[in-house]
Write a protein that holds these residues in place. Sequence first.
Motif, short mmCIF file in Angstrom:
data_model
loop_
_atom_site.label_atom_id
_atom_site.label_comp_id
_atom_site.label_asym_id
_atom_site.label_seq_id
_atom_site.Cartn_x
_atom_site.Cartn_y
_atom_site.Cartn_z
N ALA A 1 -5.27 7.19 15.13
CA ALA A 1 -6.48 6.45 15.50
C ALA A 1 -6.13 5.01 15.86
O ALA A 1 -6.64 4.45 16.84
N ALA A 2 -5.20 4.42 15.09
CA ALA A 2 -4.83 3.03 15.35
C ALA A 2 -4.18 2.90 16.70
O ALA A 2 -4.49 1.99 17.48
N GLU B 1 0.83 -1.20 0.00
CA GLU B 1 0.00 0.00 0.00
C GLU B 1 0.85 1.24 0.00
O GLU B 1 2.01 1.23 0.43
N SER B 2 0.25 2.32 -0.50
CA SER B 2 0.97 3.60 -0.50
C SER B 2 1.01 4.14 0.94
O SER B 2 0.27 3.67 1.79
N GLY B 3 1.81 5.16 1.13
CA GLY B 3 2.17 5.62 2.47
C GLY B 3 1.02 5.78 3.45
O GLY B 3 -0.14 5.96 3.07
N HIS B 4 1.33 5.71 4.72
CA HIS B 4 0.33 5.86 5.76
C HIS B 4 -0.10 7.30 5.83
O HIS B 4 0.62 8.20 5.47
N ASN B 5 -1.30 7.50 6.36
CA ASN B 5 -1.59 8.88 6.71
C ASN B 5 -1.60 8.99 8.22
O ASN B 5 -1.83 8.03 8.95
N ARG C 1 -4.73 8.23 10.50
CA ARG C 1 -5.01 6.81 10.65
C ARG C 1 -4.11 6.18 11.70
O ARG C 1 -4.55 5.40 12.55
#
Lengths: 561, 173, 112
Positions: free
Chosen positions: B93-94, B83-87, B90
């Motif tokens: 929240a995680a 997947e493309s980079g994290h935001n 998110r």
Amino acid sequence: MNLLAWAFLFPLPGLLLTAFGRSRHAGVASLLGPIAIAIAGLIFMLSDHTPILVQIDGWLPVLPDSAFLLRLDGLAAVMLVVVGGVSACVYVYSLSYMAGDRGRRRFFCLLDFFVTVMTLLVLAGNLVVLLAGWAGVGLASFLLISFWREKSHTLGAGLQAIAANAIGDAALLLAIVMLPKGSSDLTLLQNGVPLVSGGASTLATLIVIAASAKSAQGILYFWLPSAMAGPTPVSALIHAATMVAAGVYLLVRTSPMLALAPEVLHALAWLGAITALLSGLASLSQQNYKRGLAYSTCSQLGYMFAAIGFGAPFAALFHLVTHAAFKALLFLCAGAVIHAAHGEEELPKLAGMRKQLPQICVLALIGSLALCGLPVLTAGAFSKDLIIEAGLSSSTLPASLLVLSVFLTGLYTGRLYFGVFGATTGDEPQHDLHAPDQLMVRSMWPLAAGAILLGWAGMPLARLLQNAPKDLAIHAVSMNGLLIGALGMTGFGAAFIWQRATKGRARLASFGIDWVPGAAAASRHLALAFAALHNGRLGLYLFTAVLGVALILLMAFGRMG
Amino acid sequence: MDARFPYLVFACVILLLTALGVVLAKKPVYSAVSLLANSLTLAVIYLMLSAEFVAISQLIIYSGAIVVLFLFVVLLLPQGGSESGHNRGRAVAAVIGAGTMFTALTYALLRGAVGPSSAAAPIVAAKASTVLDIGRSLFGPLLIPFELTTLPMLIAIIGAVTLWRRQEKVSRE
Amino acid sequence: MIEPFKVATAAGTSAETLVLLTSAILFSIGTLGLLLRRNPMAILMSVELLLNSANLVLVLAAHKHGYVDAQSAALIVLVLGAAEAVIGLALALALFRNRASTDIDEPNEVQG
């Protein structure tokens, strides 16, 4: 004799023949059902009036009162005759009215179902069986109101009936749950159930809510005018013999139990009186012929509710019987007029029917006069007089509202009658009329005879019902009755002048307390607010789910310590 | 103190590290390999807790079947499905979610497992359970739950086949 | 036959606490992965971690109380985990094929 208590099964052979028969005249076979039902009622009336009971134990073992109980007594017999008689006329009428319809076979099957469940409701010996019929009547009315699927709005109208009925069903179900074990038997209800203090008023309130949903009273009126989307014979059936009668029947059945809660009875009197008045006014503002009649039904049912509130259930039943005759007649006339005008239902476009449909004109006049209460000559006068006198002797204020509505009754009946059968307005299209055939007209004459003669049935009716008050004199002619009749006729005459002055466009500015769209909009906004949560983001769903699980853990273990 | 306690500590540390590897690896291939190591370590811990049959099953089902299945699917995907980079939101929240969950679990452990309520529970001398015992319990008291597991299995099989066939139809059109 | 690990002795409670704590941390890590990742494959693997941590507690309980049924329950969880993996992977593949994308936040056409 026990066979008579199974009268609700009588339409079954006709139903099967109609559904699977290959006859070109679909529906003729169905006619057997209502006639057999009416005859069953008549046989009981001619017998020695001992109630017939059928009990099958262990019907629904999950319930505390598990017996399947049928009960045919005087009250049920009267209802059987009304349901059977009116339905028979409507059936004959429908044979002609629905002749060209492709769904004719389905129509008669649904009518059979309607009559079956209504008869089951009438013959029920305990509340559970009654609930089965009660829910069946709601379902059948939905199916029939939405009968013309291809027309717009019919589905919505049917759903409105379902919505109102759901409220009533829920209330009745709650009432059944509330009853102590072993007392859902209607005989017990008739003698007054032994209840804990305070239980009676809750129970009575629930039953009143259930009845007002079926009989379109108070704020639950909304489905009845919309139900006009169905075929006109259905309207006649719903308004006279089946659907709306069910609510009044339930109240008459349980009236001794309702008497244990005098404050509910008082509220019931007010409910009926206010509904009678307001729906009378609402009828004056209707442009649509059938909707005008529908509000008139609401108004007359208000009289019956008020009668039960006054503690005079016999008067309510009597008015139910006479009303069934003349209201069915009026609806069938309306159907004939609309049929003749190729489905046109707007009042100004229907004007000037007197020359074209002379027979219908006479029949509608009989029905209208009975509705206004022309003294001595028509049935409506007797029963309405009985209600108002019962009211004047118990609670004066609601009764005076009812007196006021008598004038309104005359006014709206006259407005509808002279609007259709009066002078032409000049702007109605010159339609080549589709004259009603003889079958259609003949099916209305028995109802017309009932609208005239049933008033004299009061005394035998009172004798038939053992619990009818003995002291309630059923006088053919009284001073009050004449005055009330005169008031009604004044309204009728005033309507004639009003229609003449406005050239057949008499109409009150739009009137009505329409809470239904508001409620619909509110629930829609609520739904949209929740829909915003469902934004399709799986991550958010997971996050809330995780938090929820954590919360459950914390709560569960927090409580353990 | 049991002499093998340090081994248990070691195994637990490995278990958690590999779990972090599963969660934090950029490419799904690395995640799958970490999952493989994770399940092997878990099998070791099961052995230490004298659950031999569960340990063997863990090896066969998890390491042998499920993880391999994961690897296959990862290889089927274009770019290994990375997947493309994290935001940032998110991630925050995680962390909040996982932290809350950890707090709740620790609280539950403190209250329920090592709290006073468990002290009263009789401690039975640990005895190794044999396959025979497990078989007796699976076909004895746990028969109905055990048989009910066949239902999700069946649903999974039918579901997988249905999804695949629909795929084929779509790709043929 | 391997000598059973003595968690039941007085000193053994620390081993029990250790395993329970490991299980709690493992579950939290699984939750972290569940929330952090957008790739359905990674999310499925995180779910496997959650199942594993639950199994660990079951096996510990079986060991501590000599209660075999807990081990059987762990086996049942294994089976369910396998079923979950099969259907989850099929869904993930379907998602990839239909959208050529690996983001679970993208398919949101059915939102309210």
